[in-house]
Design a protein around this motif. Sequence first.
Motif, short mmCIF file in Angstrom:
data_model
loop_
_atom_site.label_atom_id
_atom_site.label_comp_id
_atom_site.label_asym_id
_atom_site.label_seq_id
_atom_site.Cartn_x
_atom_site.Cartn_y
_atom_site.Cartn_z
N LEU A 4 119.82 70.71 41.25
CA LEU A 4 118.81 71.08 39.80
C LEU A 4 118.61 69.86 38.85
CD1 LEU A 4 122.49 74.07 39.58
CD2 LEU A 4 119.93 74.79 39.67
N SER A 26 130.66 80.30 39.83
CA SER A 26 129.56 79.39 39.71
C SER A 26 129.71 78.21 39.56
CB SER A 26 128.62 80.32 38.90
OG SER A 26 130.09 80.49 37.41
N ARG A 27 130.72 77.90 38.80
CA ARG A 27 131.01 76.35 38.23
C ARG A 27 131.11 75.09 39.23
NH1 ARG A 27 135.65 78.51 34.59
NH2 ARG A 27 134.46 79.54 33.25
N MET A 38 123.91 70.10 42.11
CA MET A 38 123.66 69.22 40.75
C MET A 38 122.57 68.42 40.91
SD MET A 38 126.49 66.66 38.30
CE MET A 38 126.88 67.83 38.19
N ALA A 52 128.00 74.85 40.51
CA ALA A 52 127.08 73.88 39.81
C ALA A 52 126.93 72.74 40.44
CB ALA A 52 127.37 74.53 38.14
N ALA A 82 126.85 80.64 43.79
CA ALA A 82 126.94 80.54 42.55
C ALA A 82 125.63 82.67 42.59
CB ALA A 82 125.91 80.07 42.32
N PHE A 101 125.61 79.60 35.05
CA PHE A 101 126.71 78.45 35.85
C PHE A 101 127.91 78.77 35.37
CE2 PHE A 101 122.87 77.40 37.78
CZ PHE A 101 123.47 77.03 39.80
N LYS A 102 128.15 78.78 34.12
CA LYS A 102 129.13 78.43 33.25
C LYS A 102 130.29 79.62 33.80
CE LYS A 102 128.44 75.09 30.23
NZ LYS A 102 127.42 75.21 28.85
#
Lengths: 371, 371
Positions: B291, B280-281, B288, B284, A287, B274-275
């Motif tokens: 985060l 980056s997806r 998870m 994420a 990321a 993150f989108k």
Amino acid sequence: MGVADSKPPRSTAGSGRIVISVDAMGGDRGPAAVIGGCAMSASKNPDIGFILHGRRDELEPLLARRAQLRERCEIRDAEGVVTMDAKPSHVMRKGKDTSMWSAIEAVRSGEAQACVSCGNTGALMAVSMVRLRKLDGVNRPAIACLWPSRNPSGFNMMLDVGADVRADEDDLLQYALMGASYARNGLGLESPRVGLLNVGTEEHKGRAELKVANEMLDQRQSLGGYKYVGFVEGGDIPSDRVDVIVTDGFTGNVALKTGEGTAGLIRDFLGEAFKATPLSRIAALLAMTSLRRLSKRIDPRRVNGGVFLGLNGTVVKSHGSADATGVSAAIKLAFKLAQSGFNQRLAERLASAALPGNDPASREAGNGNIE
Amino acid sequence: MGVADSKPPRSTAGSGRIVISVDAMGGDRGPAAVIGGCAMSASKNPDIGFILHGRRDELEPLLARRAQLRERCEIRDAEGVVTMDAKPSHVMRKGKDTSMWSAIEAVRSGEAQACVSCGNTGALMAVSMVRLRKLDGVNRPAIACLWPSRNPSGFNMMLDVGADVRADEDDLLQYALMGASYARNGLGLESPRVGLLNVGTEEHKGRAELKVANEMLDQRQSLGGYKYVGFVEGGDIPSDRVDVIVTDGFTGNVALKTGEGTAGLIRDFLGEAFKATPLSRIAALLAMTSLRRLSKRIDPRRVNGGVFLGLNGTVVKSHGSADATGVSAAIKLAFKLAQSGFNQRLAERLASAALPGNDPASREAGNGNIE
């Protein structure tokens, strides 16, 4: 001592360039960070020149390897340094030998078109008031800062964030006029939305002077060339409801530092989260590009530079802890404001606002923006 | 109307439990969120009971499927609802038929040990002042809130965050005493560090009343059972320099909402980051768990609940926009404070502080903490 009494020699930093007067000594990181910032700006912008104020024996070695900066910069020797805990009143009386005083003086004499300092905010404002004087019609000058927001420009602007701990209703109206003018020229907004910071959006809430100011700001919308959105709350500061947030310097300063502190806390927690497990470490790698973009969006160094509004001259206060990137951002802001002739426009705006019925908003907006 | 004049019937919600009086109508999300919060608390805590205040015909259907809550809860019918824009003075005069008034009344009568409301803060404070009365020696009650920080406990506390827009030096000293007592009992800190919010940490800075309060807070350290760290700035609020931040209700409210707004902005920007790209997806997904932990650390719902300090009774103001999780957090806080007998300890502390030389700090600290 005595700098103020004799006309300084003509600067050699100019040669058709816009000259920024830089207090090289005031910041927490010392002259190396300041000169690093000047060098960054010089390498990006061929139209900029500098007068650097500070101890020549400290500044000369820092310039030795920076040829590009060296040839567009003049050192003005100043022995004294204003410390972060110096009393503004003391600096006003005894500070004539300081780099800060000398930096303001170069704007007063017209040798430089704007001043940048990382030093003691109170002292910088005090010296600016004494040497540059307030614009006609201004009671309390203000410090305006940019703030990351959900607006299309990415920013809101707030004032006052620390010039004065008090502000009555007349001061708040002037902040609205000055802030709107800066937003037009600095953020490129034809009719900025102005909000008054309060503890609720209902009209009966808050301190007495806010209720009066609420009516005054509403009545002057056309004259001031802004759209008044009424009271806003702390949560609206980073929102897209408003472009210019008007408040007294005590509240604005606390809000600014609270926002910075909160952003710093989350940044640290985020860093810890990405180091927590092997999987999250891989995630951080994947990321990285996106996170760098995020980091840039909320990087306080990008919006470094509080602008002093309401003086005969442009002064940009950089964060005391600014590194070279931060100093360079403040210099860029000072350059843009000098280039646009913003301070002259602001003076005209304030003079017009004193005459009911004269509305120069359309004229100013049509004049092109500095961005 | 008339609830205040006749003794209400004995509550059936008790039966040895600690009873929380809940204003079911005040929040932005209506009674469903409030009752959802009560149900969450009831399922986690067998020692809690409720008196729910509001329109019976709206509340009954919401309870129908919640058997566990239903058997530990009593509905007290109240027709009126205090809206978010109601004037506190109007509610004080005309609000006897409201769910808010009824909820406070159950604390006054001793049927409930604490009250929770998501409603209009000003009105809730006004009704609380009128019905519960201020503790002896208290001039202005205050609202204290918890704040995510770098402290080992994960929190700091700030007061006042909105009970009153003014505070003089005597009020600020009382806030320090009340805040220190709450931090001892609520955060488990034997000698909490207290700081006074200002625009700089130097002693000459800030408003006149702050300079006086600075000396008063310094002198009362031993009496108040706290350690005074002097002036703190907005950036120190989420720091590990201080446990209790003392300020007036205007500044505190702006700071609180600015912090929440900044956290919300960063959360949204982070989501966008993150989108942004396929990589980056994936990142994420991998990150998870970490985060989620981060999200929990800075989740405002976790620290939901402003405590009214300085009254004869415990009142917890939940955020107006709180969902069931937020309401449940506020109920948990109210329960803990009721269980610890905090309000009685606070009253003793304030009474002792009026007698110079009497220092009950060690006694109170040795009494065990509520966490």
